[in-house]
Design a protein around this motif. Structure first.
Motif, PDB file in Angstrom:
ATOM      1  N   MET A 236       0.861  -1.525  -0.444  1.00 37.49           N
ATOM      2  CA  MET A 236      -0.395  -0.354   0.347  1.00 37.49           C
ATOM      3  C   MET A 236       0.711   1.021   0.027  1.00 37.49           C
ATOM      4  SD  MET A 236      -3.094  -0.670   3.035  1.00 37.49           S
ATOM      5  CE  MET A 236      -4.583  -1.427   2.457  1.00 37.49           C
ATOM      6  N   ARG A 237       2.184   1.336   0.734  1.00 41.25           N
ATOM      7  CA  ARG A 237       2.718   2.556   0.994  1.00 41.25           C
ATOM      8  C   ARG A 237       3.578   2.799  -0.456  1.00 41.25           C
ATOM      9  NH1 ARG A 237       4.437   0.010   5.996  1.00 41.25           N
ATOM     10  NH2 ARG A 237       6.302  -0.588   4.903  1.00 41.25           N
ATOM     11  N   GLU A 238       3.692   1.512  -1.443  1.00 41.94           N
ATOM     12  CA  GLU A 238       4.160   2.388  -2.775  1.00 41.94           C
ATOM     13  C   GLU A 238       3.187   3.100  -3.597  1.00 41.94           C
ATOM     14  OE1 GLU A 238       4.557  -1.347  -5.300  1.00 41.94           O
ATOM     15  OE2 GLU A 238       5.751  -2.163  -3.638  1.00 41.94           O
ATOM     16  N   ASN A 239       2.046   3.448  -3.038  1.00 42.13           N
ATOM     17  CA  ASN A 239       1.504   4.356  -3.306  1.00 42.13           C
ATOM     18  C   ASN A 239       0.299   4.783  -2.470  1.00 42.13           C
ATOM     19  OD1 ASN A 239      -0.856   5.090  -5.843  1.00 42.13           O
ATOM     20  ND2 ASN A 239      -1.427   3.733  -6.357  1.00 42.13           N
ATOM     21  N   PRO A 240       1.619   6.059  -1.367  1.00 40.40           N
ATOM     22  CA  PRO A 240       0.169   6.140   0.005  1.00 40.40           C
ATOM     23  C   PRO A 240      -1.320   6.882   0.108  1.00 40.40           C
ATOM     24  CG  PRO A 240       2.393   7.328  -0.628  1.00 40.40           C
ATOM     25  CD  PRO A 240       1.729   6.549  -1.648  1.00 40.40           C
ATOM     26  N   ILE A 241      -1.332   7.291  -1.045  1.00 43.46           N
ATOM     27  CA  ILE A 241      -3.144   7.572  -1.279  1.00 43.46           C
ATOM     28  C   ILE A 241      -3.787   6.661  -2.153  1.00 43.46           C
ATOM     29  CG2 ILE A 241      -2.902   9.547  -1.967  1.00 43.46           C
ATOM     30  CD1 ILE A 241      -5.280  10.356  -0.186  1.00 43.46           C
ATOM     31  N   GLN A 242      -4.705   6.127  -2.097  1.00 48.27           N
ATOM     32  CA  GLN A 242      -4.917   5.437  -4.034  1.00 48.27           C
ATOM     33  C   GLN A 242      -6.492   4.639  -3.720  1.00 48.27           C
ATOM     34  OE1 GLN A 242      -4.055   1.120  -3.466  1.00 48.27           O
ATOM     35  NE2 GLN A 242      -2.444   1.780  -2.434  1.00 48.27           N
ATOM     36  N   ARG A 243      -7.135   5.186  -4.380  1.00 49.91           N
ATOM     37  CA  ARG A 243      -8.799   4.621  -4.979  1.00 49.91           C
ATOM     38  C   ARG A 243      -8.721   3.297  -4.666  1.00 49.91           C
ATOM     39  NH1 ARG A 243     -12.877   4.673  -8.021  1.00 49.91           N
ATOM     40  NH2 ARG A 243     -14.526   5.801  -7.559  1.00 49.91           N
ATOM     41  N   GLN A 244      -9.494   2.683  -4.016  1.00 48.56           N
ATOM     42  CA  GLN A 244     -10.371   1.290  -4.766  1.00 48.56           C
ATOM     43  C   GLN A 244     -11.033   1.313  -5.374  1.00 48.56           C
ATOM     44  OE1 GLN A 244      -8.193  -1.308  -1.912  1.00 48.56           O
ATOM     45  NE2 GLN A 244      -7.191   0.749  -2.408  1.00 48.56           N
ATOM     46  N   ALA A 245     -11.721   0.143  -5.695  1.00 45.10           N
ATOM     47  CA  ALA A 245     -12.864   0.285  -6.986  1.00 45.10           C
ATOM     48  C   ALA A 245     -13.903   0.262  -6.175  1.00 45.10           C
ATOM     49  CB  ALA A 245     -12.278  -2.035  -7.141  1.00 45.10           C
ATOM     50  N   ASP A 246     -13.868   0.203  -5.132  1.00 54.15           N
ATOM     51  CA  ASP A 246     -15.536   0.736  -3.788  1.00 54.15           C
ATOM     52  C   ASP A 246     -15.396   2.021  -4.096  1.00 54.15           C
ATOM     53  OD1 ASP A 246     -14.021   0.843  -2.171  1.00 54.15           O
ATOM     54  OD2 ASP A 246     -14.702  -0.960  -1.208  1.00 54.15           O
ATOM     55  N   GLY A 247     -14.699   2.851  -4.619  1.00 57.81           N
ATOM     56  CA  GLY A 247     -14.886   4.322  -4.245  1.00 57.81           C
ATOM     57  C   GLY A 247     -14.705   4.837  -3.026  1.00 57.81           C
TER      58      GLY A 247
ATOM     59  N   SER B 219      -1.589   5.741   3.913  1.00 50.86           N
ATOM     60  CA  SER B 219      -0.820   4.675   4.399  1.00 50.86           C
ATOM     61  C   SER B 219       0.643   4.992   5.387  1.00 50.86           C
ATOM     62  CB  SER B 219      -0.413   2.717   3.709  1.00 50.86           C
ATOM     63  OG  SER B 219      -0.620   3.701   2.957  1.00 50.86           O
ATOM     64  N   SER B 220       1.213   5.969   5.044  1.00 48.92           N
ATOM     65  CA  SER B 220       2.592   6.417   4.683  1.00 48.92           C
ATOM     66  C   SER B 220       2.399   7.016   5.694  1.00 48.92           C
ATOM     67  CB  SER B 220       2.631   8.204   3.525  1.00 48.92           C
ATOM     68  OG  SER B 220       1.955   8.827   3.603  1.00 48.92           O
ATOM     69  N   TYR B 221       3.389   7.522   6.240  1.00 47.77           N
ATOM     70  CA  TYR B 221       3.621   8.363   8.147  1.00 47.77           C
ATOM     71  C   TYR B 221       2.950   9.328   7.621  1.00 47.77           C
ATOM     72  CZ  TYR B 221       4.800   9.553  12.983  1.00 47.77           C
ATOM     73  OH  TYR B 221       5.213   9.628  13.577  1.00 47.77           O
ATOM     74  N   GLU B 222       3.360  10.067   7.078  1.00 44.63           N
ATOM     75  CA  GLU B 222       3.706  11.649   6.809  1.00 44.63           C
ATOM     76  C   GLU B 222       2.252  11.814   6.420  1.00 44.63           C
ATOM     77  OE1 GLU B 222       4.807  12.754   3.110  1.00 44.63           O
ATOM     78  OE2 GLU B 222       4.309  14.480   2.874  1.00 44.63           O
ATOM     79  N   LEU B 223       1.289  10.684   5.477  1.00 42.45           N
ATOM     80  CA  LEU B 223      -0.147  11.033   5.156  1.00 42.45           C
ATOM     81  C   LEU B 223      -1.171  11.107   6.384  1.00 42.45           C
ATOM     82  CD1 LEU B 223      -0.896  10.916   1.306  1.00 42.45           C
ATOM     83  CD2 LEU B 223      -0.491  12.427   2.135  1.00 42.45           C
ATOM     84  N   VAL B 224      -0.803  10.186   6.873  1.00 36.98           N
ATOM     85  CA  VAL B 224      -1.556   9.518   7.891  1.00 36.98           C
ATOM     86  C   VAL B 224      -2.142  10.810   9.500  1.00 36.98           C
ATOM     87  CG1 VAL B 224      -2.430   8.409   9.945  1.00 36.98           C
ATOM     88  CG2 VAL B 224      -1.977   7.314   7.741  1.00 36.98           C
ATOM     89  N   LYS B 225      -0.913  10.883   9.197  1.00 33.34           N
ATOM     90  CA  LYS B 225       0.196  12.062  10.244  1.00 33.34           C
ATOM     91  C   LYS B 225      -1.220  13.630  10.055  1.00 33.34           C
ATOM     92  CE  LYS B 225       2.685  15.228  13.055  1.00 33.34           C
ATOM     93  NZ  LYS B 225       4.093  15.049  13.270  1.00 33.34           N
ATOM     94  N   SER B 226      -0.832  14.177   8.549  1.00 33.53           N
ATOM     95  CA  SER B 226      -1.111  15.548   8.007  1.00 33.53           C
ATOM     96  C   SER B 226      -2.714  14.509   7.898  1.00 33.53           C
ATOM     97  CB  SER B 226      -0.583  15.312   6.857  1.00 33.53           C
ATOM     98  OG  SER B 226      -1.755  15.947   6.224  1.00 33.53           O
ATOM     99  N   LEU B 227      -3.728  14.075   7.777  1.00 25.26           N
ATOM    100  CA  LEU B 227      -4.859  13.266   7.684  1.00 25.26           C
ATOM    101  C   LEU B 227      -5.305  13.895   8.787  1.00 25.26           C
ATOM    102  CD1 LEU B 227      -6.062  12.574   4.453  1.00 25.26           C
ATOM    103  CD2 LEU B 227      -5.640  14.248   4.379  1.00 25.26           C
ATOM    104  N   VAL B 228      -5.164  12.735  10.059  1.00 20.25           N
ATOM    105  CA  VAL B 228      -5.819  12.941  11.169  1.00 20.25           C
ATOM    106  C   VAL B 228      -5.505  14.062  12.107  1.00 20.25           C
ATOM    107  CG1 VAL B 228      -3.191  12.542  12.663  1.00 20.25           C
ATOM    108  CG2 VAL B 228      -4.963  10.942  13.276  1.00 20.25           C
ATOM    109  N   ASN B 229      -4.820  15.413  11.586  1.00 21.13           N
ATOM    110  CA  ASN B 229      -4.661  16.513  11.855  1.00 21.13           C
ATOM    111  C   ASN B 229      -5.660  17.749  11.456  1.00 21.13           C
ATOM    112  OD1 ASN B 229      -3.381  16.590  14.273  1.00 21.13           O
ATOM    113  ND2 ASN B 229      -1.625  15.374  13.164  1.00 21.13           N
ATOM    114  N   ASP B 230      -6.181  16.428  10.098  1.00 26.88           N
ATOM    115  CA  ASP B 230      -7.251  17.092   9.022  1.00 26.88           C
ATOM    116  C   ASP B 230      -8.734  18.205   9.288  1.00 26.88           C
ATOM    117  OD1 ASP B 230      -8.104  18.568   6.922  1.00 26.88           O
ATOM    118  OD2 ASP B 230      -6.742  17.674   5.868  1.00 26.88           O
TER     119      ASP B 230
END
Ligand code: HEM
Length: 398
Positions: free
Chosen positions: A28-39, A44-55
């Protein structure tokens, strides 16, 4: 284990991967923000989880999501599923009473419970760490803390299991229905208990919240019910995994277990490393309050965004050799208790329970060995931990 890039979230949810989901998170982390087939979107990266948990554009209130199955209509969900300002007020009602003094005053009683559980194993040479140790401890602790009768556990555990199964991401319609039933049953039970305490005050947090006349605005009955239900579930379905995952990890690293036996002071850092390495809550869910673009990926308003805390905890961009269990790792900033305004209210209690439980196990179990590795896991991909953990030993020391 070879992992393909397609439908990685489905692979995490697949029970066949429960014992070791970490190669999927790595993919997952190879593509740390990705859309799944169900929308849905998976982060999954540290940087993005940290940013979004505070967003603040990320909502925990699933009534605002665009997925019908997840948009369970509830008048007043527990505050973990509410946004500010309601969230902040309800959280304050709990946090202002859940003081560090209160938590540390629980130590002698928790030690007594742990002692009793281990004493009960004398004369045996095998223990199921889950049923005989890691589950009864937090259940007894949260019941006593709230003022919920411990003997009602057999009842409310069934309802809590129904809720957890159904909150399994809203994919299975029958499970969602069952979760609603479980929620109604548990809320009815809690309502009756609150009415009883209303008539007759008793020790515990519930009674304190019901009878407090010093605060500006009292909690109404619905607020009391959903808050108490949230604390009861959160207090007993998570810490069991922390104690069991810790025991499993330490028995897989016998040198660390031996070090803990000789130097109990290392326990605090060791618990943080287990939290990072084998998180009891693997991921959390949000939905987008507005149309967003994150790292060039467009997320329409109402979309579900999965924050994969367990994947962020093993991000090599943040942690050196993330797949290595290192109880001496410095500065372990993990996401196992979440982050931002929803950071876990019970973290100090969970840490204290794990501290007492693991120190006692290391000191009192003579020659412990895993009987089955990997052990059978609980069904939930979110609240991940063994369903049973059989450990053999020579004897229980005094
Ligand atoms: C090892 C044990 C535990 C773990 C791993 C854990 C994990 C978490 C996580 C990840 C969140 C954030 C959820 C989100 O962001 O959507 C959370 C929130 C919460 N936890 Fe825990 N928890 C544990 C123990 C406890 C205990 C013992 C209690 C209660 C006594 C508790 C009460 C809560 C509450 C009330 C929230 C909601 C906070 C808010 O929304 O402001 N937890 N927990």
């Amino acid at each position: 284990m070879s992992v393909s890039q397609s439908n990685l979230l489905d692979q995490v949810l697949d029970y066949a991967n429960r014992a070791n989901p970490y190669p999927i998170y790595a993919k997952m982390r190879e593509n740390p923000i990705q859309r799944q087939a169900d929308g849905r979107y998976v982060v999954s990266s540290y940087e993005l989880v940290k940013s979004l948990v505070n967003d603040p554009r990320m909502s925990v209130d699933m009534r605002k999501s665009n997925e019908p199955t997840i948009r369970v209509e509830q008048e007043e969900p527990g505050f973990v599923f509410q946004d500010p300002p309601r969230h902040d007020w309800l959280r304050h009602q709990v946090i202002s009473r859940f003081t560090p003094e209160l938590i540390s005053s629980l130590r002698p009683r928790l030690e007594e419970i742990v002692k009793g559980l281990l004493d009960a194993q004398r004369g045996q040479n095998q223990i199921d760490i889950v049923d005989n140790f890691a589950y009864p401890l937090p259940v007894t602790a949260i019941c006593e803390l709230l003022g919920v009768p411990r003997e009602d556990e057999a009842q409310f555990h069934i309802w809590s299991t129904m809720i957890i199964k159904g909150s399994n991401l809203g994919r299975d319609k029958d499970a969602v229905k069952e979760a609603q039933q479980g929620r109604d049953l548990l809320n009815n039970y809690m309502g009756r208990l609150i009415d009883t305490i209303q008539q007759q005050p008793r020790p515990g947090l519930l009674s304190a919240m019901i009878h407090d006349n010093t605060i500006e605005k009292r909690m109404n009955r619905t607020e009391l019910v959903t808050t108490a239900t949230l604390l009861l579930i959160a207090g007993h379905e998570t810490t069991v995994n922390l104690i069991t995952n810790s025991t499993l990890t330490l028995l897989r690293h016998p040198e660390a277990f031996e070090r803990l036996r000789r130097h109990p002071a290392i326990i605090a850092n060791m618990i943080e490393e287990v939290l990072r390495y084998e998180p009891p809550v693997q991921f959390t869910m949000r939905n987008a309050l507005t149309d967003l673009s994150i790292k060039g990926v467009k997320i329409p308003q109402g979309s579900i965004v999965m924050l994969m805390n367990a994947a962020a905890n093993r991000d090599p961009a943040h942690f050196k050799e993330p797949d290595r269990f290192d109880p001496e790792r410095p500065a372990i900033e993990h996401f196992s208790f979440g982050g931002g305004i929803h950071y876990c209210v019970g973290a100090p209690l969970a840490r204290l329970e794990a501290d007492i439980a693991l120190t006692a196990l290391a000191r009192r179990l003579k020659n412990p060995r895993l009987v089955q590795d990997p052990p059978p896991y609980r069904e939930s991909p979110t609240l991940r931990g063994p369903r049973h953990l059989l450990v053999s030993f020579e004897r229980i020391e005094d």
